[in-house]
Design an enzyme around this catalytic site. Structure first.
Site, PDB file in Angstrom:
ATOM      1  N   THR A 132       0.826  -1.213   0.000  1.00  0.00           N
ATOM      2  CA  THR A 132       0.000   0.000   0.000  1.00  0.00           C
ATOM      3  C   THR A 132       0.862   1.266   0.000  1.00  0.00           C
ATOM      4  O   THR A 132       1.994   1.249   0.513  1.00  0.00           O
ATOM      5  CB  THR A 132      -0.910  -0.004   1.254  1.00  0.00           C
ATOM      6  OG1 THR A 132      -1.512   1.277   1.393  1.00  0.00           O
ATOM      7  CG2 THR A 132      -0.138  -0.300   2.533  1.00  0.00           C
ATOM      8  N   ASP A 133       0.285   2.351  -0.513  1.00  0.00           N
ATOM      9  CA  ASP A 133       0.991   3.643  -0.467  1.00  0.00           C
ATOM     10  C   ASP A 133       1.151   4.138   0.974  1.00  0.00           C
ATOM     11  O   ASP A 133       1.966   5.016   1.243  1.00  0.00           O
ATOM     12  CB  ASP A 133       0.272   4.694  -1.322  1.00  0.00           C
ATOM     13  CG  ASP A 133      -1.176   4.958  -0.927  1.00  0.00           C
ATOM     14  OD1 ASP A 133      -1.682   4.302   0.013  1.00  0.00           O
ATOM     15  OD2 ASP A 133      -1.804   5.829  -1.561  1.00  0.00           O
ATOM     16  N   GLU A 134       0.373   3.549   1.903  1.00  0.00           N
ATOM     17  CA  GLU A 134       0.442   4.033   3.295  1.00  0.00           C
ATOM     18  C   GLU A 134       1.795   3.764   3.939  1.00  0.00           C
ATOM     19  O   GLU A 134       2.115   4.351   4.973  1.00  0.00           O
ATOM     20  CB  GLU A 134      -0.678   3.407   4.145  1.00  0.00           C
ATOM     21  CG  GLU A 134      -2.043   3.805   3.627  1.00  0.00           C
ATOM     22  CD  GLU A 134      -3.163   3.626   4.629  1.00  0.00           C
ATOM     23  OE1 GLU A 134      -2.911   3.510   5.832  1.00  0.00           O
ATOM     24  OE2 GLU A 134      -4.320   3.623   4.176  1.00  0.00           O
ATOM     25  N   TYR A 160      -1.577  -0.411  11.185  1.00  0.00           N
ATOM     26  CA  TYR A 160      -1.814  -1.077   9.891  1.00  0.00           C
ATOM     27  C   TYR A 160      -0.641  -0.833   8.944  1.00  0.00           C
ATOM     28  O   TYR A 160      -0.046  -1.784   8.413  1.00  0.00           O
ATOM     29  CB  TYR A 160      -3.114  -0.557   9.253  1.00  0.00           C
ATOM     30  CG  TYR A 160      -3.206  -0.866   7.774  1.00  0.00           C
ATOM     31  CD1 TYR A 160      -3.388  -2.169   7.327  1.00  0.00           C
ATOM     32  CD2 TYR A 160      -3.088   0.151   6.807  1.00  0.00           C
ATOM     33  CE1 TYR A 160      -3.450  -2.462   5.961  1.00  0.00           C
ATOM     34  CE2 TYR A 160      -3.141  -0.133   5.454  1.00  0.00           C
ATOM     35  CZ  TYR A 160      -3.323  -1.438   5.035  1.00  0.00           C
ATOM     36  OH  TYR A 160      -3.370  -1.722   3.683  1.00  0.00           O
TER      37      TYR A 160
HETATM   38  P1  NAD Z   1     -10.245  -6.802   2.613  1.00  0.00           P
HETATM   39  O1  NAD Z   1     -10.192  -6.500   4.072  1.00  0.00           O
HETATM   40  O2  NAD Z   1     -11.472  -6.464   1.842  1.00  0.00           O
HETATM   41  O3  NAD Z   1      -9.962  -8.360   2.379  1.00  0.00           O
HETATM   42  C1  NAD Z   1      -8.991  -9.064   3.074  1.00  0.00           C
HETATM   43  C2  NAD Z   1      -9.240 -10.560   2.863  1.00  0.00           C
HETATM   44  O4  NAD Z   1      -8.179 -11.272   3.521  1.00  0.00           O
HETATM   45  C3  NAD Z   1     -10.548 -11.056   3.473  1.00  0.00           C
HETATM   46  O5  NAD Z   1     -11.203 -11.927   2.583  1.00  0.00           O
HETATM   47  C4  NAD Z   1     -10.105 -11.803   4.730  1.00  0.00           C
HETATM   48  O6  NAD Z   1     -10.969 -12.861   5.101  1.00  0.00           O
HETATM   49  C5  NAD Z   1      -8.742 -12.320   4.290  1.00  0.00           C
HETATM   50  N1  NAD Z   1      -7.836 -12.582   5.431  1.00  0.00           N
HETATM   51  C6  NAD Z   1      -7.589 -11.768   6.487  1.00  0.00           C
HETATM   52  N2  NAD Z   1      -6.726 -12.372   7.349  1.00  0.00           N
HETATM   53  C7  NAD Z   1      -6.414 -13.575   6.801  1.00  0.00           C
HETATM   54  C8  NAD Z   1      -5.563 -14.636   7.197  1.00  0.00           C
HETATM   55  N3  NAD Z   1      -4.874 -14.593   8.349  1.00  0.00           N
HETATM   56  N4  NAD Z   1      -5.455 -15.729   6.387  1.00  0.00           N
HETATM   57  C9  NAD Z   1      -6.165 -15.796   5.228  1.00  0.00           C
HETATM   58  N5  NAD Z   1      -7.000 -14.827   4.823  1.00  0.00           N
HETATM   59  C10 NAD Z   1      -7.126 -13.722   5.587  1.00  0.00           C
HETATM   60  O7  NAD Z   1      -8.969  -6.078   2.004  1.00  0.00           O
HETATM   61  P2  NAD Z   1      -8.760  -5.366   0.586  1.00  0.00           P
HETATM   62  O8  NAD Z   1      -9.212  -3.961   0.684  1.00  0.00           O
HETATM   63  O9  NAD Z   1      -9.277  -6.243  -0.471  1.00  0.00           O
HETATM   64  O10 NAD Z   1      -7.160  -5.335   0.533  1.00  0.00           O
HETATM   65  C11 NAD Z   1      -6.445  -6.422  -0.027  1.00  0.00           C
HETATM   66  C12 NAD Z   1      -4.960  -6.115   0.050  1.00  0.00           C
HETATM   67  O11 NAD Z   1      -4.670  -4.925  -0.668  1.00  0.00           O
HETATM   68  C13 NAD Z   1      -4.449  -5.878   1.456  1.00  0.00           C
HETATM   69  O12 NAD Z   1      -3.190  -6.498   1.574  1.00  0.00           O
HETATM   70  C14 NAD Z   1      -4.320  -4.379   1.573  1.00  0.00           C
HETATM   71  O13 NAD Z   1      -3.293  -4.034   2.469  1.00  0.00           O
HETATM   72  C15 NAD Z   1      -3.970  -4.008   0.158  1.00  0.00           C
HETATM   73  N6  NAD Z   1      -4.378  -2.667  -0.291  1.00  0.00           N
HETATM   74  C16 NAD Z   1      -5.680  -2.275  -0.183  1.00  0.00           C
HETATM   75  C17 NAD Z   1      -6.070  -1.025  -0.680  1.00  0.00           C
HETATM   76  C18 NAD Z   1      -7.504  -0.559  -0.608  1.00  0.00           C
HETATM   77  O14 NAD Z   1      -7.787   0.578  -0.978  1.00  0.00           O
HETATM   78  N7  NAD Z   1      -8.449  -1.383  -0.175  1.00  0.00           N
HETATM   79  C19 NAD Z   1      -5.117  -0.185  -1.260  1.00  0.00           C
HETATM   80  C20 NAD Z   1      -3.788  -0.624  -1.339  1.00  0.00           C
HETATM   81  C21 NAD Z   1      -3.443  -1.858  -0.867  1.00  0.00           C
HETATM   82  O1  TDX Z   2     -16.173   6.957   8.315  1.00  0.00           O
HETATM   83  C1  TDX Z   2     -15.141   7.393   7.773  1.00  0.00           C
HETATM   84  N1  TDX Z   2     -14.976   8.750   7.665  1.00  0.00           N
HETATM   85  C2  TDX Z   2     -13.869   9.320   7.118  1.00  0.00           C
HETATM   86  O2  TDX Z   2     -13.759  10.544   7.061  1.00  0.00           O
HETATM   87  C3  TDX Z   2     -14.111   6.542   7.261  1.00  0.00           C
HETATM   88  C4  TDX Z   2     -14.243   5.046   7.354  1.00  0.00           C
HETATM   89  C5  TDX Z   2     -13.005   7.132   6.694  1.00  0.00           C
HETATM   90  N2  TDX Z   2     -12.873   8.479   6.647  1.00  0.00           N
HETATM   91  C6  TDX Z   2     -11.658   9.056   6.039  1.00  0.00           C
HETATM   92  C7  TDX Z   2     -10.349   8.527   6.574  1.00  0.00           C
HETATM   93  C8  TDX Z   2      -9.449   8.604   5.364  1.00  0.00           C
HETATM   94  O3  TDX Z   2      -8.879   9.903   5.263  1.00  0.00           O
HETATM   95  O4  TDX Z   2     -11.691   8.695   4.665  1.00  0.00           O
HETATM   96  C9  TDX Z   2     -10.387   8.398   4.174  1.00  0.00           C
HETATM   97  C10 TDX Z   2     -10.369   6.973   3.640  1.00  0.00           C
HETATM   98  O5  TDX Z   2     -10.520   6.111   4.745  1.00  0.00           O
HETATM   99  P1  TDX Z   2     -10.546   4.511   4.578  1.00  0.00           P
HETATM  100  O6  TDX Z   2     -11.617   4.156   3.605  1.00  0.00           O
HETATM  101  O7  TDX Z   2     -10.579   3.917   5.937  1.00  0.00           O
HETATM  102  O8  TDX Z   2      -9.174   4.252   3.824  1.00  0.00           O
HETATM  103  P2  TDX Z   2      -7.653   4.603   4.197  1.00  0.00           P
HETATM  104  O9  TDX Z   2      -7.474   4.791   5.643  1.00  0.00           O
HETATM  105  O10 TDX Z   2      -7.223   5.710   3.276  1.00  0.00           O
HETATM  106  O11 TDX Z   2      -6.954   3.220   3.773  1.00  0.00           O
HETATM  107  C11 TDX Z   2      -7.328   2.562   2.526  1.00  0.00           C
HETATM  108  O12 TDX Z   2      -6.371   2.803   1.528  1.00  0.00           O
HETATM  109  C12 TDX Z   2      -5.092   2.229   1.686  1.00  0.00           C
HETATM  110  C13 TDX Z   2      -7.459   1.052   2.759  1.00  0.00           C
HETATM  111  O13 TDX Z   2      -8.426   0.800   3.774  1.00  0.00           O
HETATM  112  C14 TDX Z   2      -6.125   0.429   3.095  1.00  0.00           C
HETATM  113  O14 TDX Z   2      -6.271  -0.990   3.217  1.00  0.00           O
HETATM  114  C15 TDX Z   2      -5.170   0.750   1.975  1.00  0.00           C
HETATM  115  O15 TDX Z   2      -3.884   0.268   2.261  1.00  0.00           O
END
Ligand code: NAD
Ligand code: TDX
Length: 351
Positions: A132-134, A160
């Site tokens: 992730t970019d985080e 995280y």
């Molecule tokens: P998500 O939370 O929707 O899904 C995570 C999945 O992993 C779920 O199906 C969960 O059951 C499974 N999981 C969790 N712990 C586990 C374990 N111990 N063993 C096996 N399975 C397990 O997450 P997402 O948003 O789809 O993110 C997927 C990946 O992408 C993550 O690694 C996250 O860090 C990365 N990522 C997400 C975003 C975003 O915007 N959502 C952006 C950049 C990177």
């Molecule tokens: O209720 C809310 N109100 C609000 O203002 C929530 C849930 C979030 N926010 C804000 C926090 C953040 O600035 O919105 C922005 C986005 O929040 P999230 O959806 O929780 O995402 P973020 O924290 O940016 O992280 C996401 O992007 C990077 C994913 O959840 C991560 O898994 C990924 O790595």
């Protein structure tokens, strides 16, 4: 996209979650000859109804398995001999990591190390870590000229992001120490179908549809760089097939929006009154701005985001309007029972 004619076995961890499920659909469509093995523990974020349509397919296998379960993972790798492993499995919600960091360390760090060890032991040809970019921390709001590159130092803010950064370092160390063929991608915020309704965009859409208040943290000025999930999946496809071993690739949408802008776009699209917006207590350690420089993947692998934000957000909102059963089952908790039912019926019948 260049098609690889040879059939491969791909393990996708976290495939019952948001991006992992979209990635499995992408691989299934693009490489119908590939066998996909979805490994998922089914935490609160795992939803089998998302991938139910795949369960009867010959080239799809579901393993309900924790990536921290070393014996289980080794046995799976031994019996299936995967060519490629793509690790999406993670605890992914920043707010949950602030409340309870421990499980983030367990899954995101220890789980990744188990997968890396399994790749070494069974000679897997490619391990890809979805990061992730985080991991780069945040950028100031008043310096739009600054972007994260792959050389930006790791500087994390939340449990995280710290756990994801630790996993990245482990992955790179396995590349250097053991010569494991690894790659990493660091992507900005994704949006699209099957996004769990605890994250900003799906939470705001589902709350608005339910006429509930829309909780914006702090002032709402924090900025995220939004990318449609399919564009992320295409980038990972390119990296696992053509990316350089040992490299990190940033992936971003070049689409920065403040949180309050996003919430207002959703209100307008759903014809909801902005009075629903409530400014609430800020997230602890809240990152101000993320912005990704994707030049490397654009130059090396000819990747480009294909979905304009206006189209992507319209499609996403429409998806939540059209798939109310999917998210209402999550809000009611019914999806956990459905997971159990799918395991009891479909999965046991397949075996
Ligand atoms: P998500 O939370 O929707 O899904 C995570 C999945 O992993 C779920 O199906 C969960 O059951 C499974 N999981 C969790 N712990 C586990 C374990 N111990 N063993 C096996 N399975 C397990 O997450 P997402 O948003 O789809 O993110 C997927 C990946 O992408 C993550 O690694 C996250 O860090 C990365 N990522 C997400 C975003 C975003 O915007 N959502 C952006 C950049 C990177
Ligand atoms: O209720 C809310 N109100 C609000 O203002 C929530 C849930 C979030 N926010 C804000 C926090 C953040 O600035 O919105 C922005 C986005 O929040 P999230 O959806 O929780 O995402 P973020 O924290 O940016 O992280 C996401 O992007 C990077 C994913 O959840 C991560 O898994 C990924 O790595």
């Amino acid at each position: 996209m260049k098609r690889d004619s040879m059939s491969k076995t791909v393990i996708v961890t976290g495939g019952a979650g948001f991006i992992g499920s979209n990635f499995i659909f992408h691989i299934n469509k693009t490489y119908p000859e590939y066998k996909v093995i979805c490994v998922d523990k089914l935490t609160y974020a795992g939803n089998l109804s998302t991938i139910e349509s795949l369960l009867s397919e010959e080239k799809f296998q579901l393993e309900i398995l924790d990536i921290c379960n070393r014996d289980g993972i080794y046995e799976l790798f031994r019996s299936t001999q995967p060519d490629i492993v793509v690790n999406f499995a993670a605890e992914s919600h920043v707010d949950r990591s602030i409340d309870n960091p421990e499980v983030f360390l367990e899954t995101n760090i220890v789980g990744t190390s188990v997968l890396l060890d399994a790749c070494r032991k069974y000679g897997v040809g490619r391990f890809h870590q979805v990061s992730t970019d985080e991991v780069y921390g945040d950028l100031p709001l008043d310096r739009p000229d600054l972007l994260f590159t792959e050389e930006t130092p790791i500087h994390t803010s939340s449990p995280y992001s710290s756990s994801k950064a630790a996993a990245d370092l482990l992955v790179l160390s396995y590349g250097r120490t053991y010569g494991l063929p690894v790659t990493i991608s660091r992507c900005s915020n994704n949006y699209g179908p099957y996004h769990f309704p605890e994250k900003l965009i799906p939470l705001m859409i589902t709350n608005a549809l339910n006429n509930k208040s829309l909780p914006v943290y702090g002032t709402g000025e924090n900025i995220r760089d939004w990318l449609y999930v399919e564009d992320h999946c295409r980038a990972i496809d390119l990296i696992i097939h053509n990316g350089k071993i040992g490299e990190v690739y940033n992936i971003g949408g070049n689409n920065e929006k403040s949180n309050i802008e996003i919430v207002k776009i959703i209100c307008r699209a759903l014809k909801k009154d902005e009075d629903l917006i409530k400014f609430v207590e800020d997230r602890k350690g809240h990152d101000l701005r993320y912005a990704i420089d994707s030049t490397k993947i654009m130059r090396q692998l000819a990747w480009r985001p294909q979905v304009e934000f206006e189209d992507g957000i319209r499609k996403t909102i429409q998806w939540y309007v059209d798939h109310q059963d999917w998210w209402k089952d999550i809000l009611s908790g019914e999806y956990v029972k459905k997971n159990d039912w799918i395991i009891e019926t479909k999965l046991k019948m397949e075996r």
